[in-house]
Design a protein around this motif. Structure first.
Motif, PDB file in Angstrom:
ATOM      1  N   SER A  30       0.806  -1.225   0.000  1.00  0.00           N
ATOM      2  CA  SER A  30       0.000   0.000   0.000  1.00  0.00           C
ATOM      3  C   SER A  30       0.842   1.278   0.000  1.00  0.00           C
ATOM      4  CB  SER A  30      -0.950  -0.002   1.204  1.00  0.00           C
ATOM      5  OG  SER A  30      -0.198   0.050   2.385  1.00  0.00           O
ATOM      6  N   LYS A  31       2.115   1.191   0.397  1.00  0.00           N
ATOM      7  CA  LYS A  31       2.915   2.431   0.405  1.00  0.00           C
ATOM      8  C   LYS A  31       4.384   2.111   0.146  1.00  0.00           C
ATOM      9  CE  LYS A  31       3.390   2.318   5.394  1.00  0.00           C
ATOM     10  NZ  LYS A  31       2.831   2.650   6.645  1.00  0.00           N
ATOM     11  N   GLU A  32       5.087   3.110  -0.371  1.00  0.00           N
ATOM     12  CA  GLU A  32       6.525   2.952  -0.625  1.00  0.00           C
ATOM     13  C   GLU A  32       7.250   2.658   0.682  1.00  0.00           C
ATOM     14  OE1 GLU A  32       8.346   3.222  -3.547  1.00  0.00           O
ATOM     15  OE2 GLU A  32       6.444   3.368  -4.640  1.00  0.00           O
ATOM     16  N   ILE A  33       8.162   1.719   0.649  1.00  0.00           N
ATOM     17  CA  ILE A  33       8.995   1.446   1.820  1.00  0.00           C
ATOM     18  C   ILE A  33      10.446   1.380   1.375  1.00  0.00           C
ATOM     19  CG2 ILE A  33       7.323   0.207   3.273  1.00  0.00           C
ATOM     20  CD1 ILE A  33       8.987  -2.293   1.915  1.00  0.00           C
ATOM     21  N   LYS A  34      11.353   1.344   2.346  1.00  0.00           N
ATOM     22  CA  LYS A  34      12.772   1.264   2.028  1.00  0.00           C
ATOM     23  C   LYS A  34      12.996   0.007   1.163  1.00  0.00           C
ATOM     24  CE  LYS A  34      17.131   1.145   4.513  1.00  0.00           C
ATOM     25  NZ  LYS A  34      17.490  -0.110   5.096  1.00  0.00           N
ATOM     26  N   GLY A  35      13.658   0.162   0.039  1.00  0.00           N
ATOM     27  CA  GLY A  35      13.940  -1.006  -0.800  1.00  0.00           C
ATOM     28  C   GLY A  35      13.131  -1.032  -2.078  1.00  0.00           C
ATOM     29  N   THR A  36      11.899  -0.493  -2.077  1.00  0.00           N
ATOM     30  CA  THR A  36      11.153  -0.447  -3.341  1.00  0.00           C
ATOM     31  C   THR A  36      11.775   0.636  -4.226  1.00  0.00           C
ATOM     32  OG1 THR A  36       9.503   1.008  -2.320  1.00  0.00           O
ATOM     33  CG2 THR A  36       8.915  -1.287  -2.515  1.00  0.00           C
ATOM     34  N   LYS A  37      11.791   0.384  -5.510  1.00  0.00           N
ATOM     35  CA  LYS A  37      12.431   1.338  -6.422  1.00  0.00           C
ATOM     36  C   LYS A  37      11.409   1.843  -7.436  1.00  0.00           C
ATOM     37  CE  LYS A  37      17.236   0.265  -6.275  1.00  0.00           C
ATOM     38  NZ  LYS A  37      18.468   0.020  -6.973  1.00  0.00           N
ATOM     39  N   ASP A  38      11.521   3.094  -7.773  1.00  0.00           N
ATOM     40  CA  ASP A  38      10.652   3.665  -8.790  1.00  0.00           C
ATOM     41  C   ASP A  38      11.245   3.294 -10.153  1.00  0.00           C
ATOM     42  OD1 ASP A  38       8.855   5.094 -10.210  1.00  0.00           O
ATOM     43  OD2 ASP A  38       9.763   7.054  -9.803  1.00  0.00           O
ATOM     44  N   TYR A  39      10.938   2.141 -10.634  1.00  0.00           N
ATOM     45  CA  TYR A  39      11.596   1.619 -11.837  1.00  0.00           C
ATOM     46  C   TYR A  39      10.570   1.013 -12.788  1.00  0.00           C
ATOM     47  CZ  TYR A  39      14.648  -1.229 -14.794  1.00  0.00           C
ATOM     48  OH  TYR A  39      15.285  -1.800 -15.846  1.00  0.00           O
TER      49      TYR A  39
END
Ligand code: DHB
Length: 324
Positions: free
Chosen positions: A315-324
């Motif tokens: 549900s939300k961006e967290i450390k480790g997810t990348k905008d790719y």
């Protein structure tokens, strides 16, 4: 805050959700008595066969900081010895879970013979191990759904299916999860244990340009950190498919309280410790208990029911997810 790690595996109450996973340090009475004296919630025995086995040639176990590789080959005393141990172990007050494996043409009948003897001796639950990857020339029954069903049908014809635990191999495709879950539902199996080690992996020692264990050309089952994401996926998928009617014993990569929390969040009723128990011995259970309690305290959970199975989708961006 009073925090409870109690759980109920199909009518068997355990005071602590941490169990030893069948496999390491559980083949002799002395080892099982050490588990009995520890903080483990139950005593799980080494998978037993009809006849005693020496197992594969050594070295057959390797560990590094990412986990373990084993090709033990089912060294065990033969089920009759474990049958004799059940009443002795029950004196500890902990539930006793016995693990069985039938081999060869009469495998289904052998599973039944061993399971029957364990229940007659007073075992609380019996695990049918359909997923040992290390016997030369014997494929894992759990990857062959006809064989899986034949074994389960034979055993369930005479024994209470709610007291059986089916130990599954790791699955990797949704269609295989669905087939396995279908059989578990059809026979009203009480519990599953997932995952067994991921079979036929290879670890290479580059310095010496060699395999790290001796049997089967170095191929063996991996456990520990290597397998946690696959283990969580198996726990989660079976929880989605089977719901609360089937207890799941989550096994794979549990080294600390957070790992155990993740397994339970994915749907595990209890958790089994293999690689970390091999490395650390029975003291791991007290450590894991206090670490999981600390995680729960921080999150203000007082029982496992407060978060079991409640994994949220992204549900939300967290450390480790990348905008790719
Ligand atoms: C062994 C390994 C397993 O993964 C298992 O489930 C049972 C036995 C072994 O090699 O002894």
């Amino acid at each position: 805050m009073k925090i409870s790690l109690e759980a109920d595996i199909c009518g068997t109450r355990i005071k602590n959700c941490f169990l030893n996973a069948s496999g390491p340090r559980d083949a002799s009475l002395a080892e099982l008595e050490e588990i009995a004296s520890s903080k483990a919630g139950a005593i799980v025995t080494k998978t037993a066969t009809i006849d005693p086995r020496d197992g594969n040639p050594k070295p057959r176990y390797f560990e590094n900081s990412n986990g373990s590789l084993n090709s033990m080959g089912l060294p065990n005393l033969g089920y009759k010895e474990y049958v004799k141990m059940v009443p002795l172990l029950k004196k500890s007050g902990k539930p006793v879970i016995c693990s069985a494996l039938g081999m060869g043409e009469k495998s289904a009948e052998h599973f039944l013979e061993i399971a029957k003897a364990f229940f007659s001796a007073g075992a609380d639950l019996v695990e049918l191990n359909l997923s040992c990857p290390n016997v030369v020339g014997k494929p894992q029954a759990g990857y062959d759904f006809e064989t899986t069903e034949r074994i389960i049908k034979t055993v369930c014809a005479e024994l209470d299916s709610s007291k059986l635990i089916i130990k599954l191999p790791p699955y990797f495709d949704f269609c295989h999860f669905e087939q396995a879950a279908g059989i578990i539902k059809d026979y009203k199996i009480g519990s599953i244990a997932c995952i067994n080690s991921i079979g036929n992996a290879l670890i290479v020692d580059s310095e010496n340009e060699q395999a790290v264990i001796s049997p089967k050309g170095g191929f063996g089952g991996i456990g520990g950190k290597f397998v946690k994401p696959t283990a969580l996926a198996n726990v989660r998928k079976f929880y989605e498919l089977l719901g609360k009617n089937v207890c799941i014993i989550g096994i794979g990569g549990i080294e600390n309280g957070t790992d155990a929390f993740e397994h339970i969040l994915c749907g595990a009723t209890a958790v089994g410790i293999g690689t970390a128990f091999m490395k650390e011995g029975p003291a791991c259970f007290a450590r894991l208990e206090s670490e999981l309690k600390a995680v729960m305290e921080k999150k203000k959970y007082s029982s496992l029911d407060d978060f079991r199975g409640k994994l949220k989708t992204f549900s939300k961006e967290i450390k480790g997810t990348k905008d790719y």
